[in-house]
Motif scaffolding. Structure first.
Motif, PDB file in Angstrom:
ATOM      1  N   ARG A  16      10.787   8.406   7.071  1.00  0.00           N
ATOM      2  CA  ARG A  16      12.149   8.189   6.548  1.00  0.00           C
ATOM      3  C   ARG A  16      12.080   7.399   5.249  1.00  0.00           C
ATOM      4  NH1 ARG A  16      13.499   6.443  12.010  1.00  0.00           N
ATOM      5  NH2 ARG A  16      13.901   8.406  13.077  1.00  0.00           N
ATOM      6  N   GLU A  17      11.218   6.400   5.241  1.00  0.00           N
ATOM      7  CA  GLU A  17      11.073   5.580   4.024  1.00  0.00           C
ATOM      8  C   GLU A  17      10.583   6.441   2.854  1.00  0.00           C
ATOM      9  OE1 GLU A  17       9.036   1.450   3.728  1.00  0.00           O
ATOM     10  OE2 GLU A  17       7.519   2.906   3.041  1.00  0.00           O
TER      11      GLU A  17
ATOM     12  N   THR B 281       0.841  -1.204   0.000  1.00  0.00           N
ATOM     13  CA  THR B 281       0.000   0.000   0.000  1.00  0.00           C
ATOM     14  C   THR B 281       0.873   1.249   0.000  1.00  0.00           C
ATOM     15  OG1 THR B 281      -1.474  -1.264   1.433  1.00  0.00           O
ATOM     16  CG2 THR B 281      -1.996   1.063   1.134  1.00  0.00           C
ATOM     17  N   ARG B 282       1.895   1.237   0.840  1.00  0.00           N
ATOM     18  CA  ARG B 282       2.762   2.422   0.915  1.00  0.00           C
ATOM     19  C   ARG B 282       3.408   2.693  -0.441  1.00  0.00           C
ATOM     20  NH1 ARG B 282       4.605  -0.110   5.674  1.00  0.00           N
ATOM     21  NH2 ARG B 282       6.763  -0.306   4.965  1.00  0.00           N
ATOM     22  N   ARG B 283       3.876   1.634  -1.082  1.00  0.00           N
ATOM     23  CA  ARG B 283       4.521   1.809  -2.397  1.00  0.00           C
ATOM     24  C   ARG B 283       3.517   2.376  -3.420  1.00  0.00           C
ATOM     25  NH1 ARG B 283       9.261   3.364  -3.828  1.00  0.00           N
ATOM     26  NH2 ARG B 283       8.193   4.444  -5.502  1.00  0.00           N
ATOM     27  N   ALA B 284       2.285   1.883  -3.361  1.00  0.00           N
ATOM     28  CA  ALA B 284       1.261   2.380  -4.298  1.00  0.00           C
ATOM     29  C   ALA B 284       0.975   3.857  -4.043  1.00  0.00           C
ATOM     30  CB  ALA B 284      -0.016   1.560  -4.152  1.00  0.00           C
TER      31      ALA B 284
ATOM     32  N   MET C 231       2.573  10.648  -5.355  1.00  0.00           N
ATOM     33  CA  MET C 231       3.785  11.488  -5.311  1.00  0.00           C
ATOM     34  C   MET C 231       4.563  11.473  -6.625  1.00  0.00           C
ATOM     35  SD  MET C 231       4.954  10.535  -1.418  1.00  0.00           S
ATOM     36  CE  MET C 231       6.046  11.932  -1.181  1.00  0.00           C
ATOM     37  N   GLU C 232       5.055  10.287  -7.027  1.00  0.00           N
ATOM     38  CA  GLU C 232       5.892  10.213  -8.240  1.00  0.00           C
ATOM     39  C   GLU C 232       5.175  10.794  -9.460  1.00  0.00           C
ATOM     40  OE1 GLU C 232       8.950   9.505  -8.781  1.00  0.00           O
ATOM     41  OE2 GLU C 232       9.635   8.272  -7.089  1.00  0.00           O
ATOM     42  N   PHE C 233       3.886  10.495  -9.590  1.00  0.00           N
ATOM     43  CA  PHE C 233       3.130  10.958 -10.755  1.00  0.00           C
ATOM     44  C   PHE C 233       3.295  12.469 -10.946  1.00  0.00           C
ATOM     45  CE2 PHE C 233      -0.745  12.617 -12.766  1.00  0.00           C
ATOM     46  CZ  PHE C 233      -0.846  11.814 -13.891  1.00  0.00           C
ATOM     47  N   TRP C 234       3.205  13.217  -9.842  1.00  0.00           N
ATOM     48  CA  TRP C 234       3.253  14.683  -9.924  1.00  0.00           C
ATOM     49  C   TRP C 234       4.677  15.218  -9.866  1.00  0.00           C
ATOM     50  CZ3 TRP C 234      -0.738  17.048 -11.878  1.00  0.00           C
ATOM     51  CH2 TRP C 234      -1.997  16.417 -11.815  1.00  0.00           C
TER      52      TRP C 234
ATOM     53  N   GLN D  90      12.827   6.823  -0.393  1.00  0.00           N
ATOM     54  CA  GLN D  90      12.356   6.201  -1.629  1.00  0.00           C
ATOM     55  C   GLN D  90      11.855   7.220  -2.654  1.00  0.00           C
ATOM     56  OE1 GLN D  90       9.812   2.806  -1.323  1.00  0.00           O
ATOM     57  NE2 GLN D  90      11.003   1.862   0.320  1.00  0.00           N
ATOM     58  N   VAL D  91      11.366   8.374  -2.201  1.00  0.00           N
ATOM     59  CA  VAL D  91      10.757   9.308  -3.148  1.00  0.00           C
ATOM     60  C   VAL D  91      11.407  10.701  -3.094  1.00  0.00           C
ATOM     61  CG1 VAL D  91       8.583  10.272  -4.016  1.00  0.00           C
ATOM     62  CG2 VAL D  91       8.564   8.111  -2.742  1.00  0.00           C
ATOM     63  N   LEU D  92      11.217  11.400  -1.986  1.00  0.00           N
ATOM     64  CA  LEU D  92      11.556  12.832  -1.940  1.00  0.00           C
ATOM     65  C   LEU D  92      13.026  13.107  -2.229  1.00  0.00           C
ATOM     66  CD1 LEU D  92       9.398  13.665   1.189  1.00  0.00           C
ATOM     67  CD2 LEU D  92       8.950  14.411  -1.165  1.00  0.00           C
ATOM     68  N   SER D  93      13.903  12.250  -1.727  1.00  0.00           N
ATOM     69  CA  SER D  93      15.339  12.518  -1.854  1.00  0.00           C
ATOM     70  C   SER D  93      15.801  12.514  -3.314  1.00  0.00           C
ATOM     71  CB  SER D  93      16.132  11.493  -1.050  1.00  0.00           C
ATOM     72  OG  SER D  93      15.914  10.209  -1.596  1.00  0.00           O
ATOM     73  N   LYS D  94      14.989  12.001  -4.198  1.00  0.00           N
ATOM     74  CA  LYS D  94      15.383  11.977  -5.619  1.00  0.00           C
ATOM     75  C   LYS D  94      15.115  13.315  -6.317  1.00  0.00           C
ATOM     76  CE  LYS D  94      12.829   8.446  -6.781  1.00  0.00           C
ATOM     77  NZ  LYS D  94      12.222   7.469  -7.680  1.00  0.00           N
ATOM     78  N   TYR D  95      14.401  14.216  -5.640  1.00  0.00           N
ATOM     79  CA  TYR D  95      14.007  15.486  -6.257  1.00  0.00           C
ATOM     80  C   TYR D  95      14.437  16.648  -5.365  1.00  0.00           C
ATOM     81  CZ  TYR D  95      10.857  12.325  -8.817  1.00  0.00           C
ATOM     82  OH  TYR D  95      10.337  11.308  -9.572  1.00  0.00           O
TER      83      TYR D  95
END
Ligand code: ISL
Length: 573
Positions: free
Chosen positions: A247-248, A183-186, A192-195, A252-257
Motif C-alpha cells: 500500500r505504501e 531503505t524502502r524510500r531509497a 522505481m522513480e528513476f525509470w 508513494q510511487v505508483l499512484s502518481k503514474y
C-alpha cells in the motif's frame, strides 16, 4: 459493464535481453537488438513489452542480482538506449514495463558494500544481519535452518564483521531489510522513480510477497530428512507487513503514474489471500502471477525431483485461477511460460516432431480463450521447445539447476539413479530452456548473433526447423496461428478476456473442455491433450454452436472425434 482499463485488455510479450537479439556480435543480446525487432513485436499484435532485468549486474543470476538500478549492464547498452527503446515502443502504441527486483540486490551494490563495512555503518540495517548460533559442541551455526532457493543455507557468514546475512537466493543476492523505512524510500527512488520518470509504464515485480519476513525468523519444520537446510518459503512469504508495504509503495510511487503492476506470488495457494493483493479497492497490485500452473509436476522436496501430473490436476488449477475473481474486484493473469520455466509445448503437450506444431497451436487456443491479462514469452509464438534431451549437464548454465545437481551429486556420492532423476527433471523444468537464443532464421546460431564462436548460450539443435523466418510467410505456421488467435481474442474481448469460465467433465484425463460466457454470449473450447483420437462430448444445454477456430485443417466442427492434440473453439449462434 466491467471497467476496461488498458492493462486488462493488453497482451504482454516478455523479452529476456540476453537471448533476444545480439546487435554487436559479442554473443549476448542487447537493447539495440530489441529495438531492431520492434516492428516484428508490433506485428505480433501484442500491446506491451515486459523486459527482464537489463540493469547493471555481475550476472550471477542473469541480472536478477542488480548492482545499480540506475544503470544498464554495459554489454546490453546504455540508459540512452533504454530511452530510445521507450520511445520506439511508445511511437508504435506499445507500452513498456520493466522488471522490478527489490527483495534483494547484488552483493556488489553500493548499499551492500557499505552495509558490510561495519556493524555501525549507517547502512548496516539496510540488509538482514544476525549473529551466529552455536551448537552444544561449539560449532558455529546459521541463525536458522532456511534453505536458499538456489540450494544450501540462506545465510552467509561474513568474516569481516562476524555476522551472517540473509540471502533467499544466491549468496551474492543479499536480502534488503524492508523493516527500515529509509531503505524502502531509497528503493522507491532508485529502482522505481528513476525509470517511471523516463516514461516506463509499470513493472513486473519480482518475488513480491517476500519483503516482509517478520523479525523472529524461526526455524522451518524438517521435511527433507538428513540435511540441515529446509524449504522455508511458507515462513518468509506473505509476512506480517506485506500488505502495508505494498500500500505504501502504491501511495508513494505508483499512484502518481498511469502504470500497470504484476507481482510474482510464489507459495500462495489460497484464493482469498491472493485477492487481498489484487483487489482494486485496496490499492496494492493490479494483478499477480500465481505459481500453481508452472509448479505443476515439480517435486515437493525440490522442484527438480519431478513427479509428473495428471491432466485433471492441470484443469483444476486453471479453473481455480480463472474463477477466483468471480464476483470480486480483482483481476487475473494468463500465462504458461516465462524465463524461469521449461517450454510449454515440451511440458504440457508434445514436442515430438509430428505433434509439436499442432501442440503449440493447441496451447495458443487455450491461452487466448482465457480470462485475464495474457502474457507470452519470446519464442512461444513460434513454438520453441526444450533443449534436446541429449544435452549433458555441462551445456546448462543456470545457477538453480547446477547448484541442485551438484548438491545431489555430493549428498549421494554421485549416485547414478539419483542424478538421472535430477537430470530428467531439469530436462523438463530447467530454467535454461527458455534462455536459449531466440531462433530468428536458419543461418548460423539461428541468426541470433554474428559472433564466430556462437552465443553465450548454446543454440537449439533444431533451429533450422523452428525459426521466425521460415514461419513468417507460411500461412499455416505456428507464428501466423498465434497472430490469428491474438486477433480473435481481441475481436471477442467480452468472452475471451472478460468472460466467466465454466468447467465440464473435469475428471476426464484426455480432453479439456471449458466454456466462456458473457451476458448472452457463449463459447465452448475443446482441447485434446493426447496423441490419440478422443471422443468429443458436446456439453449439454449449449444450443447451436458454430466452429470459430480449429488448429487442424479441413475440420468443420461437426466431427465428434478430436484428432491428436486438436483444439477447437465454438461460438453460440
Ligand atoms: O525459485 C522458485 C522455485 O524454485 C520460485 O518460487 C521463486 O520464488 C521464483 O522463481 C522467483 O523468481 C524470480 O526471482 C529470482 C530469479 O532468479 C528469477 O529469475 C525470477 O523470476 C531471484 O531474483
Amino acid at each position: 459493464a466491467p471497467n476496461r482499463i488498458w492493462w486488462k485488455d493488453g497482451t504482454v510479450y516478455q523479452i529476456y535481453p540476453a537471448s533476444y537479439k545480439d546487435s554487436n556480435n559479442d554473443g549476448l543480446g542487447d537493447i539495440p537488438g530489441i529495438i531492431s525487432k520492434i516492428d516484428y513485436i508490433k506485428d505480433l499484435g501484442v500491446d506491451l513489452v515486459w523486459l527482464s532485468p537489463m540493469y547493471d549486474s555481475p550476472q550471477l543470476d542473469m541480472g536478477y542480482d542488480i548492482s545499480n538500478y540506475e544503470a544498464v549492464y554495459p554489454p546490453y547498452g546504455t540508459v540512452a538506449d533504454m530511452e530510445t527503446l521507450i520511445e520506439a515502443c511508445h511511437s508504435r502504441g506499445l507500452r513498456l514495463i520493466l522488471d522490478l527486483v527489490i527483495n534483494h540486490t547484488s552483493d556488489e551494490h553500493q548499499w551492500f558494500k557499505e552495509s558490510r563495512r561495519s556493524k555501525t555503518d549507517p547502512k548496516r540495517d539496510w540488509y538482514i544481519w544476525r549473529p551466529a548460533k552455536y551448537a552444544a559442541d561449539g560449532t558455529r551455526m546459521p541463525p536458522n535452518n532456511w534453505r536458499s532457493f538456489f540450494s544450501g543455507s540462506a545465510w552467509q557468514w561474513d568474516e569481516h564483521t562476524q555476522e551472517y546475512y540473509l540471502h533467499l537466493f544466491a549468496t551474492q543476492q543479499p536480502d534488503l531489510n524492508w523493516e527500515n523505512a529509509t531503505t524502502r524510500r531509497a528503493i522507491y527512488d532508485s529502482a522505481m522513480e528513476f525509470w517511471l520518470q523516463k516514461g516506463v509504464d509499470g513493472f513486473r515485480i519480482d518475488t513480491v510477497n517476500m519483503y516482509s519476513k517478520g523479525t523472529d525468523l524461526p526455524d522451518a519444520p524438517v521435511i527433507d530428512q538428513g540435511i540441515f537446510e529446509q524449504p522455508a518459503s511458507s515462513l518468509f512469504c506473505n509476512g506480517p507487513r506485506m500488505h502495508e508495504f505494498l500500500r505504501e509503495m502504491n501511495t508513494q510511487v505508483l499512484s502518481k503514474y498511469d502504470t500497470m503492476t504484476v507481482g510474482e506470488l510464489p507459495d500462495t495457494p489460497d484464493p482469498k489471500h491472493v485477492l487481498r493483493y489484487v483487489s482494486s479497492g485496496d490499492k496494492q497490485l493490479d494483478m499477480i502471477f500465481q505459481f500453481d500452473i508452472v509448479d505443476l509436476g515439480g517435486g515437493k522436496i525440490h522442484k527438480y525431483e519431478y513427479e509428473g501430473y495428471q491432466l485433471s490436476e492441470m484443469k483444476a488449477i486453471i479453473a481455480k485461477w480463472q474463477q477466483f475473481i468471480d464476483g470480486s474486484d480483482g483481476w487475473t493473469t494468463v500465462f504458461c511460460e516465462n524465463h524461469d520455466q521449461g517450454r510449454s509445448v515440451s511440458r504440457f503437450a508434445s514436442d515430438a516432431p509430428e505433434w509439436r506444431e499442432r501442440s503449440s497451436k493447441l496451447l495458443a487456443i487455450m491461452m487466448c480463450a482465457m480470462t485475464g491479462t495474457l502474457f507470452i514469452y519470446q519464442g512461444q509464438e513460434i513454438g520453441m521447445i526444450n533443449a534436446p534431451t541429449a544435452w549433458p549437464i555441462e551445456y546448462y548454465k543456470d545457477i538453480e539447476a547446477l547448484n541442485y545437481y551438484h548438491s545431489v551429486a555430493k549428498r549421494t556420492n554421485n549416485d547414478t539413479e539419483a542424478l538421472a532423476h535430477v537430470m530428467k527433471s531439469i530436462q523438463i523444468l530447467g530454467r535454461d530452456h527458455a534462455r536459449l537464443p531466440m531462433q530468428w532464421d536458419s543461418t548460423p546460431y539461428a541468426g541470433f548473433t554474428g559472433k564466430k564462436d556462437g552465443a553465450w548460450m548454446r543454440t537449439h539443435d533444431l533451429y533450422k526447423e523452428i525459426n521466425v523466418a521460415s514461419q513468417l510467410n507460411a500461412p499455416d505456421s505456428v507464428l501466423n496461428f498465434w497472430k490469428k488467435m491474438l486477433q480473435t481474442r481481441k475481436a471477442h474481448k467480452d468472452l475471451f478476456i472478460h468472460g466467466r469460465f465454466e468447467t465440464f467433465d473435469m475428471d476426464n484425463q484426455e480432453t479439456f473442455v471449458f466454456g466462456k460466457t458473457f451476458g448472452q454470449d457463449r463459447a465452448v473450447v475443446a482441447l485434446n491433450f493426447t496423441d490419440s483420437e478422443q471422443p468429443f462430448k458436446r456439453p449439454q444445454g449449449q444450443g447451436k454452436m458454430q466452429l470459430l477456430v480449429s488448429n487442424v485443417g479441413g475440420v468443420d466442427g461437426t466431427e465428434d472425434i478430436l484428432l491428436p492434440y486438436e483444439g477447437r473453439v465454438y461460438l453460440a449462434l
